[in-house]
Write a protein that holds these residues in place. Structure first.
Motif, PDB file in Angstrom:
ATOM      1  N   VAL A 124      11.634  -7.251   5.851  1.00  0.00           N
ATOM      2  CA  VAL A 124      11.633  -6.697   4.431  1.00  0.00           C
ATOM      3  C   VAL A 124      11.928  -7.716   3.322  1.00  0.00           C
ATOM      4  O   VAL A 124      11.340  -8.032   2.224  1.00  0.00           O
ATOM      5  N   LEU A 125      13.085  -8.188   3.513  1.00  0.00           N
ATOM      6  CA  LEU A 125      13.976  -8.901   2.410  1.00  0.00           C
ATOM      7  C   LEU A 125      13.637 -10.435   2.716  1.00  0.00           C
ATOM      8  O   LEU A 125      14.424 -11.218   2.218  1.00  0.00           O
ATOM      9  N   VAL A 126      12.665 -11.156   3.654  1.00  0.00           N
ATOM     10  CA  VAL A 126      12.309 -12.264   3.662  1.00  0.00           C
ATOM     11  C   VAL A 126      12.080 -12.762   2.191  1.00  0.00           C
ATOM     12  O   VAL A 126      11.233 -12.134   1.481  1.00  0.00           O
ATOM     13  N   PRO A 127      12.688 -13.872   1.704  1.00  0.00           N
ATOM     14  CA  PRO A 127      12.532 -14.309   0.404  1.00  0.00           C
ATOM     15  C   PRO A 127      11.391 -15.221   0.235  1.00  0.00           C
ATOM     16  O   PRO A 127      10.869 -16.020   1.094  1.00  0.00           O
ATOM     17  N   LEU A 128      10.491 -15.152  -0.769  1.00  0.00           N
ATOM     18  CA  LEU A 128       9.306 -15.808  -1.306  1.00  0.00           C
ATOM     19  C   LEU A 128       9.616 -16.860  -2.140  1.00  0.00           C
ATOM     20  O   LEU A 128       9.074 -18.150  -2.083  1.00  0.00           O
ATOM     21  N   THR A 129      10.626 -16.768  -2.948  1.00  0.00           N
ATOM     22  CA  THR A 129      11.228 -17.572  -4.031  1.00  0.00           C
ATOM     23  C   THR A 129      12.560 -17.347  -3.974  1.00  0.00           C
ATOM     24  O   THR A 129      13.182 -16.586  -3.232  1.00  0.00           O
ATOM     25  N   SER A 130      13.143 -18.272  -4.858  1.00  0.00           N
ATOM     26  CA  SER A 130      14.723 -17.846  -4.934  1.00  0.00           C
ATOM     27  C   SER A 130      15.203 -16.470  -5.677  1.00  0.00           C
ATOM     28  O   SER A 130      16.370 -16.121  -5.265  1.00  0.00           O
ATOM     29  N   SER A 131      14.206 -15.691  -5.983  1.00  0.00           N
ATOM     30  CA  SER A 131      14.600 -14.310  -6.596  1.00  0.00           C
ATOM     31  C   SER A 131      13.505 -13.257  -6.272  1.00  0.00           C
ATOM     32  O   SER A 131      13.885 -12.189  -6.230  1.00  0.00           O
ATOM     33  N   VAL A 132      12.532 -13.745  -5.578  1.00  0.00           N
ATOM     34  CA  VAL A 132      11.664 -12.610  -5.040  1.00  0.00           C
ATOM     35  C   VAL A 132      11.675 -12.575  -3.452  1.00  0.00           C
ATOM     36  O   VAL A 132      11.011 -13.576  -2.827  1.00  0.00           O
ATOM     37  N   THR A 133      11.651 -11.207  -3.000  1.00  0.00           N
ATOM     38  CA  THR A 133      11.360 -11.191  -1.579  1.00  0.00           C
ATOM     39  C   THR A 133      10.043 -10.432  -1.508  1.00  0.00           C
ATOM     40  O   THR A 133       9.343  -9.849  -2.313  1.00  0.00           O
ATOM     41  N   PHE A 134       9.545 -10.409  -0.123  1.00  0.00           N
ATOM     42  CA  PHE A 134       8.601  -9.496   0.176  1.00  0.00           C
ATOM     43  C   PHE A 134       8.683  -8.106  -0.350  1.00  0.00           C
ATOM     44  O   PHE A 134       7.724  -7.569  -0.676  1.00  0.00           O
ATOM     45  N   GLY A 135       9.775  -7.484  -0.081  1.00  0.00           N
ATOM     46  CA  GLY A 135      10.133  -6.077  -0.613  1.00  0.00           C
ATOM     47  C   GLY A 135       9.591  -5.904  -1.891  1.00  0.00           C
ATOM     48  O   GLY A 135       9.093  -5.013  -2.223  1.00  0.00           O
ATOM     49  N   ASP A 136       9.982  -6.880  -2.852  1.00  0.00           N
ATOM     50  CA  ASP A 136       9.660  -6.885  -4.190  1.00  0.00           C
ATOM     51  C   ASP A 136       8.146  -6.710  -4.438  1.00  0.00           C
ATOM     52  O   ASP A 136       7.554  -6.354  -5.442  1.00  0.00           O
ATOM     53  N   VAL A 137       7.473  -7.717  -3.746  1.00  0.00           N
ATOM     54  CA  VAL A 137       6.143  -7.858  -3.747  1.00  0.00           C
ATOM     55  C   VAL A 137       5.381  -6.302  -3.102  1.00  0.00           C
ATOM     56  O   VAL A 137       4.397  -5.958  -3.843  1.00  0.00           O
ATOM     57  N   PHE A 138       6.055  -5.764  -2.216  1.00  0.00           N
ATOM     58  CA  PHE A 138       5.545  -4.604  -1.689  1.00  0.00           C
ATOM     59  C   PHE A 138       5.566  -3.692  -2.816  1.00  0.00           C
ATOM     60  O   PHE A 138       4.770  -2.713  -2.957  1.00  0.00           O
ATOM     61  N   ALA A 139       6.538  -3.617  -3.508  1.00  0.00           N
ATOM     62  CA  ALA A 139       6.818  -2.581  -4.802  1.00  0.00           C
ATOM     63  C   ALA A 139       5.847  -2.767  -5.565  1.00  0.00           C
ATOM     64  O   ALA A 139       5.356  -1.424  -6.184  1.00  0.00           O
ATOM     65  N   ARG A 140       5.494  -3.793  -5.969  1.00  0.00           N
ATOM     66  CA  ARG A 140       4.332  -4.185  -6.848  1.00  0.00           C
ATOM     67  C   ARG A 140       2.995  -3.443  -6.492  1.00  0.00           C
ATOM     68  O   ARG A 140       2.340  -2.717  -7.240  1.00  0.00           O
ATOM     69  N   TRP A 141       2.695  -3.727  -5.458  1.00  0.00           N
ATOM     70  CA  TRP A 141       1.506  -3.351  -4.744  1.00  0.00           C
ATOM     71  C   TRP A 141       1.339  -1.710  -4.631  1.00  0.00           C
ATOM     72  O   TRP A 141       0.363  -1.216  -4.623  1.00  0.00           O
ATOM     73  N   ARG A 142       2.517  -0.997  -4.316  1.00  0.00           N
ATOM     74  CA  ARG A 142       2.600   0.450  -4.039  1.00  0.00           C
ATOM     75  C   ARG A 142       1.610   0.726  -2.841  1.00  0.00           C
ATOM     76  O   ARG A 142       1.118   2.061  -2.800  1.00  0.00           O
ATOM     77  N   LEU A 143       1.448  -0.033  -1.781  1.00  0.00           N
ATOM     78  CA  LEU A 143       0.603   0.368  -0.629  1.00  0.00           C
ATOM     79  C   LEU A 143       1.566   1.114   0.408  1.00  0.00           C
ATOM     80  O   LEU A 143       2.681   0.608   0.414  1.00  0.00           O
ATOM     81  N   PRO A 144       0.956   1.789   1.340  1.00  0.00           N
ATOM     82  CA  PRO A 144       1.740   2.473   2.141  1.00  0.00           C
ATOM     83  C   PRO A 144       2.236   1.456   3.338  1.00  0.00           C
ATOM     84  O   PRO A 144       1.419   0.573   3.494  1.00  0.00           O
ATOM     85  N   VAL A 145       3.525   1.610   3.670  1.00  0.00           N
ATOM     86  CA  VAL A 145       4.063   0.451   4.611  1.00  0.00           C
ATOM     87  C   VAL A 145       4.291   0.932   5.932  1.00  0.00           C
ATOM     88  O   VAL A 145       5.051   2.108   5.988  1.00  0.00           O
ATOM     89  N   VAL A 146       4.014   0.224   7.093  1.00  0.00           N
ATOM     90  CA  VAL A 146       4.395   0.556   8.287  1.00  0.00           C
ATOM     91  C   VAL A 146       5.540  -0.402   8.621  1.00  0.00           C
ATOM     92  O   VAL A 146       5.259  -1.558   8.510  1.00  0.00           O
ATOM     93  N   LEU A 147       6.703   0.279   9.343  1.00  0.00           N
ATOM     94  CA  LEU A 147       7.777  -0.613   9.497  1.00  0.00           C
ATOM     95  C   LEU A 147       7.912  -0.746  11.218  1.00  0.00           C
ATOM     96  O   LEU A 147       7.956   0.396  11.868  1.00  0.00           O
ATOM     97  N   CYS A 148       7.643  -2.063  11.584  1.00  0.00           N
ATOM     98  CA  CYS A 148       7.657  -2.273  13.152  1.00  0.00           C
ATOM     99  C   CYS A 148       9.135  -2.457  13.577  1.00  0.00           C
ATOM    100  O   CYS A 148       9.978  -3.303  12.731  1.00  0.00           O
ATOM    101  N   ALA A 149       9.563  -1.769  14.477  1.00  0.00           N
ATOM    102  CA  ALA A 149      10.963  -1.975  15.036  1.00  0.00           C
ATOM    103  C   ALA A 149      11.114  -2.142  16.369  1.00  0.00           C
ATOM    104  O   ALA A 149      10.240  -1.312  17.438  1.00  0.00           O
TER     105      ALA A 149
END
Length: 224
Positions: free
Chosen positions: A104-129
């Motif tokens: 979830v928190l893999v960085p895309l830039t020095s300040s933005v993670t995938f989790g931040d992008v997911f938050a912008r999209w507001r799409l349902p997320v499936v978490l694989c574990a």
């Protein structure tokens, strides 16, 4: 139209295999926003092969980076700056499965993670574990990170051997539904994955869960 995100608690846990099975089961298109690592089979190629997904249903990545590193590092090696505004889910006449990179928190830039992008999209997320030792902690931390950002969580998909107590702990402490468990496959082929996925999951469960969480996910957020 059904759109959802597949992410994981870590890298190399089998989420691309799950994404291939889900894409096939939904008759969906597949999109990997950022592919880091081009020397071996890419995730898009894996989904096409294991899901028997036609080329026109594999959508082009926004970024293709050569180094098998986290996206921000791979981009820096090539002198590329990832523009997160380019990471907008593409239009599709079919359902769309979007796969993140690593956790979830893999960085895309020095300040933005995938989790931040997911938050912008507001799409349902499936978490694989994965079901191996340590997954309870990794799963609960990932769920906390998603919810902290207001990301709607569809549920958790377990990958690996049957561990009922692990599933119960994640579901109970994490207050999340377990969507099913994809077992280890002795033969990782398209027919074997299709059979295992059909036995482990009900496609209607995804549709019902998406409708439920989508009703709770109005609005959008900006990057901090």
């Amino acid at each position: 139209m059904t759109r959802l995100v597949v992410t994981g608690t870590d890298t190399g846990i089998g989420k691309t295999v799950f994404a291939a099975g889900l894409t096939a089961a939904l008759g969906a298109c597949y999109w990997k926003p950022v592919q880091a690592g081009l020397d071996e089979e890419t995730d898009s190629e894996t989904v096409a092969r294991l899901g028997a997904v036609a080329p026109d249903r594999i959508l082009t990545e926004a970024y293709r980076l050569s180094a098998p590193r986290s996206p921000h590092h791979a981009a820096a090696i090539e002198g590329i700056a990832i523009d997160v505004d380019r990471l907008t889910p593409p239009a599709s006449e079919r359902p769309l499965v979007i796969e993140g990179a690593g956790g979830v928190l893999v960085p895309l830039t020095s300040s933005v993670t995938f989790g931040d992008v997911f938050a912008r999209w507001r799409l349902p997320v499936v978490l694989c574990a994965r079901t191996a030792l340590g997954t309870i902690n990794h799963s609960l931390l990932s769920l906390e990170a998603l919810r902290h950002r207001g990301v709607p969580v569809l549920g958790v998909t377990l990958i690996g051997d049957d561990e009922p107590e692990t599933a119960q702990a994640i579901a109970g402490i994490g207050q999340v539904r377990i969507l099913g468990r994809l077992p280890r496959l002795a033969s990782l082929t398209a027919p074997a994955l299709r059979e295992a996925f059909a036995a482990a999951f009900r496609v209607d469960d995804f549709a019902d869960a998406i409708a439920e969480v989508s009703d709770q996910a109005a609005g959008s957020v900006s990057f901090r």
